[in-house]
Design a protein around this motif. Structure first.
Motif, short mmCIF file in Angstrom:
data_model
loop_
_atom_site.label_atom_id
_atom_site.label_comp_id
_atom_site.label_asym_id
_atom_site.label_seq_id
_atom_site.Cartn_x
_atom_site.Cartn_y
_atom_site.Cartn_z
N LEU A 1 -16.04 0.33 -1.67
CA LEU A 1 -15.71 0.41 -2.93
C LEU A 1 -14.71 -0.52 -3.41
CD1 LEU A 1 -13.26 2.37 -3.33
CD2 LEU A 1 -14.29 3.95 -2.29
N LEU A 2 -14.15 -0.42 -4.49
CA LEU A 2 -13.70 -1.17 -5.74
C LEU A 2 -12.50 0.34 -6.37
CD1 LEU A 2 -16.06 -3.33 -7.10
CD2 LEU A 2 -14.01 -4.28 -5.94
N MET A 3 -11.06 -0.02 -6.73
CA MET A 3 -10.18 0.13 -7.15
C MET A 3 -9.33 0.16 -7.63
SD MET A 3 -10.23 5.15 -7.20
CE MET A 3 -12.15 5.10 -7.17
N GLY A 4 -7.89 0.44 -8.74
CA GLY A 4 -7.10 0.45 -8.35
C GLY A 4 -6.64 1.17 -9.24
N SER A 5 -5.10 1.20 -9.16
CA SER A 5 -4.50 1.80 -8.97
C SER A 5 -3.20 1.42 -10.00
CB SER A 5 -3.47 2.90 -9.03
OG SER A 5 -3.27 2.35 -7.87
N VAL A 6 -2.33 2.35 -11.39
CA VAL A 6 -0.95 1.34 -12.31
C VAL A 6 -0.13 3.38 -12.32
CG1 VAL A 6 0.02 0.57 -14.03
CG2 VAL A 6 -2.89 -0.41 -13.25
N THR A 7 0.30 2.68 -11.05
CA THR A 7 1.90 3.87 -11.46
C THR A 7 3.14 3.55 -11.84
OG1 THR A 7 0.82 4.69 -9.51
CG2 THR A 7 2.47 4.91 -9.46
N THR A 8 3.73 4.79 -13.01
CA THR A 8 5.40 4.41 -12.68
C THR A 8 6.16 5.51 -12.76
OG1 THR A 8 3.74 5.28 -15.24
CG2 THR A 8 4.16 2.48 -15.94
N ARG A 9 7.39 4.93 -13.25
CA ARG A 9 8.15 6.03 -13.35
C ARG A 9 8.73 6.56 -15.01
NH1 ARG A 9 13.01 5.33 -8.32
NH2 ARG A 9 11.53 5.86 -6.39
N ASP A 10 8.47 5.57 -15.44
CA ASP A 10 9.60 5.88 -17.08
C ASP A 10 8.57 6.60 -18.35
OD1 ASP A 10 11.04 5.03 -19.37
OD2 ASP A 10 8.94 4.67 -20.03
N ASP A 11 7.87 7.76 -18.81
CA ASP A 11 7.06 8.47 -19.70
C ASP A 11 6.62 7.17 -20.38
OD1 ASP A 11 7.70 10.58 -17.82
OD2 ASP A 11 8.87 11.37 -19.61
N ALA A 12 7.36 6.74 -21.21
CA ALA A 12 6.99 5.76 -22.87
C ALA A 12 6.24 4.88 -22.49
CB ALA A 12 8.50 5.11 -23.52
N ALA B 1 0.60 -1.46 -0.03
CA ALA B 1 -0.51 0.28 -0.34
C ALA B 1 0.92 1.05 0.27
CB ALA B 1 -1.31 0.16 1.12
N GLY B 2 2.28 1.41 -0.83
CA GLY B 2 2.88 2.29 -0.81
C GLY B 2 4.01 2.71 1.14
N ILE B 3 2.98 2.04 1.20
CA ILE B 3 3.55 1.87 3.18
C ILE B 3 4.60 1.23 3.11
CG2 ILE B 3 2.88 1.76 5.67
CD1 ILE B 3 1.41 4.30 4.01
N ALA B 4 4.48 0.06 3.20
CA ALA B 4 5.85 -1.46 3.55
C ALA B 4 6.87 -1.07 2.88
CB ALA B 4 5.10 -2.65 4.16
N LEU B 5 6.52 -1.42 1.69
CA LEU B 5 7.72 -1.30 1.00
C LEU B 5 7.45 -0.06 -0.69
CD1 LEU B 5 9.27 -3.77 -0.54
CD2 LEU B 5 7.34 -4.58 -2.10
N GLN B 6 8.81 0.05 -0.96
CA GLN B 6 8.77 0.81 -1.90
C GLN B 6 9.51 0.26 -3.47
OE1 GLN B 6 8.53 4.71 -2.64
NE2 GLN B 6 6.38 4.05 -0.27
N PRO B 7 8.76 -0.42 -4.64
CA PRO B 7 9.12 -1.04 -4.98
C PRO B 7 9.27 -0.29 -5.86
CG PRO B 7 6.91 -1.43 -4.40
CD PRO B 7 7.18 0.04 -3.67
N PHE B 8 10.00 0.63 -6.37
CA PHE B 8 10.37 1.82 -7.50
C PHE B 8 11.71 0.66 -7.43
CE2 PHE B 8 6.22 3.95 -8.75
CZ PHE B 8 6.51 3.10 -10.30
N ASP B 9 12.13 1.50 -6.10
CA ASP B 9 13.59 1.59 -5.18
C ASP B 9 14.13 0.26 -5.51
OD1 ASP B 9 12.97 4.60 -4.92
OD2 ASP B 9 13.14 3.89 -2.80
N LEU B 10 13.44 -0.57 -5.46
CA LEU B 10 14.18 -1.81 -6.39
C LEU B 10 14.22 -2.00 -7.06
CD1 LEU B 10 12.31 -4.06 -3.35
CD2 LEU B 10 14.59 -3.11 -3.17
N GLY B 11 14.07 -1.00 -8.17
CA GLY B 11 14.07 -1.10 -9.86
C GLY B 11 12.91 -2.13 -10.43
N VAL B 12 11.69 -2.18 -10.27
CA VAL B 12 10.64 -2.26 -10.05
C VAL B 12 10.19 -1.76 -11.35
CG1 VAL B 12 8.90 -2.03 -9.41
CG2 VAL B 12 8.89 -4.44 -10.05
N ASP B 13 9.24 -1.71 -12.65
CA ASP B 13 8.81 -0.76 -13.91
C ASP B 13 7.40 -0.46 -13.70
OD1 ASP B 13 11.58 -1.31 -15.39
OD2 ASP B 13 10.06 -3.13 -15.98
N VAL B 14 6.68 -1.22 -12.86
CA VAL B 14 4.92 -1.03 -12.76
C VAL B 14 4.57 -1.47 -11.15
CG1 VAL B 14 2.76 -1.22 -13.75
CG2 VAL B 14 4.95 -1.14 -15.01
#
Ligand SMILES: *Cc1c(COP(=O)(O)O)cnc(C)c1O
Length: 414
Positions: free
Chosen positions: A236-247, A208-221
């Motif tokens: 409620l129901l909802m999902g998110s997809v987060t990225t660092r890379d513009d393309a 949930a963005g709290i316990a782990l910072q996956p981008f710092d481990l090199g993940v793409d998505v």
């Protein structure tokens, strides 16, 4: 057959009131009222905007508008001030740069698959992957010529490398795995994928963005079901997809548009409200869950507690290395002498724990699972039945008392 008269319509012509005769007429004024509230309103919560249609000042502005840019608005599906605010806040929470919202966590998984894979490609899924994600791969993606292979979530980087072929395009990670809670060697697996030019996506719902910072481990998505902790309300129901890379974001955004994925402004507002208390709630779930998991571990009916923060739990060392918290979810494996019926009776006897799917909400939940049916045989070493517990925000002592009374069902009566 009946000679009864039809009821007569009142033939009197409707006389419009004076008000209705004013120009423009009432029905027009109801749609186009000149009143504008003064600018400059500010409040803790942003306004909730509802829109399919977005109004442009003129044709030139409409034609000039690029729906992909967050510098303006085009159509409800492409964003409102409300959805943009949540996307930006989630991107910041995850340590990413871009975010798209989806109507559920599962649709966010589907978005990643459909955006990044095409016919002839293969993806790698952990064998403990969220069940419906595997179902999507087995039923729909296979039919479209997209293959998948399962890997053991406890595998070493070398074992993963042996599964990668030139067709492998995507590695899914889940930390920890659904139900069985194995914490994978994220750093090692991500490093191997990168060496082979394979994109990586993580289902980081648990963190949930709290316990782990996956981008710092090199993940793409980074994909998350906001349904769980971010909402926090089990409503409620909802999902998110987060990225660092513009393309990569552009690719996800185009697929998101082509699939017509949209979310309700009211639901977005509820998630925004949930975010204020997310860290407090997460740490409260975490503290209670660790206490209760430790208590469970001391019970004679229990063979093992699967909780990544407990020594001896699969992948505990990876959790120690990569995570700073643990959330409210864990599973209990019972001694093999307890039958599935006894374990069901234990769950039925719980009073405060309710029976139901999902987690991250205020109310504690329990679900028995038959893991033997869910995993490839070699991937699950235990013989006993399993119950997954999601610890809510009740008092931990009351939850322990509830578990203790329900545990009576597991005491042999003969
Ligand atoms: C709940 C969950 C999902 C799916 O989220 P929904 O909003 O219910 O579709 C995906 N992954 C994990 C790990 C989950 O727990």
């Amino acid at each position: 057959m009946s000679s009864q008269q039809e009821p007569q319509l009142d033939q009197k012509p409707l006389t419009p009131s004076k008000m209705q005769q004013q120009s423009p007429r009432l029905s027009t004024r109801l749609q186009h009222h000149p009143y504008q509230p003064p600018a400059g309103f500010d409040a803790v919560e942003p306004g909730v905007h509802h829109a399919s249609t977005v109004i442009f000042p003129n044709v030139a502005a409409m034609r000039a508008r690029d729906w992909r840019s967050k510098a303006g608005y085009t159509y409800g599906l492409h964003g409102t001030p409300t959805t943009f605010i949540l996307e930006e806040r989630l991107a910041a929470l995850d340590g990413g740069r871009h975010c798209v919202l989806c109507p559920s966590g599962l649709s966010a998984i589907a978005l990643v698959d459909l955006a990044l894979l095409q016919q002839g490609d293969t993806m790698l899924l952990p064998s403990n992957v969220y069940g419906p994600s595997r179902e999507l791969a087995e039923r729909l993606l296979t039919a479209w010529g997209i293959e998948h292979r399962l890997y053991d979530a406890r595998c070493t980087p070398d074992e993963l490398a042996a599964l990668i072929t030139p067709q492998t395009r995507l590695l899914w990670l889940e930390a920890p795995g659904s139900v069985t809670m194995e914490m994978p060697d994220l750093r090692g697996l991500i490093a191997v994928a990168r060496q082979h030019g394979v994109r990586t996506a993580i289902d980081a719902t648990w963190a949930a963005g709290i316990a782990l910072q996956p981008f710092d481990l090199g993940v793409d998505v980074v994909m998350q079901a906001l349904t769980k902790y971010q909402s926090g309300g089990a409503d409620l129901l909802m999902g998110s997809v987060t990225t660092r890379d513009d393309a990569l974001h552009e690719r996800l955004l185009l697929t998101h548009m082509r699939l017509g994925l949209g979310v309700s402004g009211d639901d977005v507002a509820r998630v925004l409200r949930g975010l204020h208390t997310l860290p407090l709630r997460y740490h409260a779930h975490d503290a209670s869950a660790r206490r209760i998991a430790q208590w469970m571990q001391g019970q004679p009916a229990v063979a093992q507690v699967l909780h990544p923060a407990l020594p001896g739990s699969p992948g505990h060392a990876h959790w120690q290395r990569d995570c700073c918290a643990a959330g409210g979810l864990f599973s209990v494996v019972f001694q093999p002498c307890h039958s599935a019926a006894q374990i069901d009776a234990f769950v039925d006897a719980l009073q405060l724990f309710k029976i139901g799917y999902s987690w991250g909400g205020p109310v504690s939940l329990a679900v028995p699972y038959d893991v033997q049916l869910m995993r490839p045989p070699s991937h699950w070493p235990h013989a006993g039945g399993l119950v997954r517990l999601a610890i809510g925000l009740e008092d931990a002592d009351d939850l322990i008392a509830d578990l203790r009374q329900a545990m009576q069902r597991l005491i042999p009566t003969d």
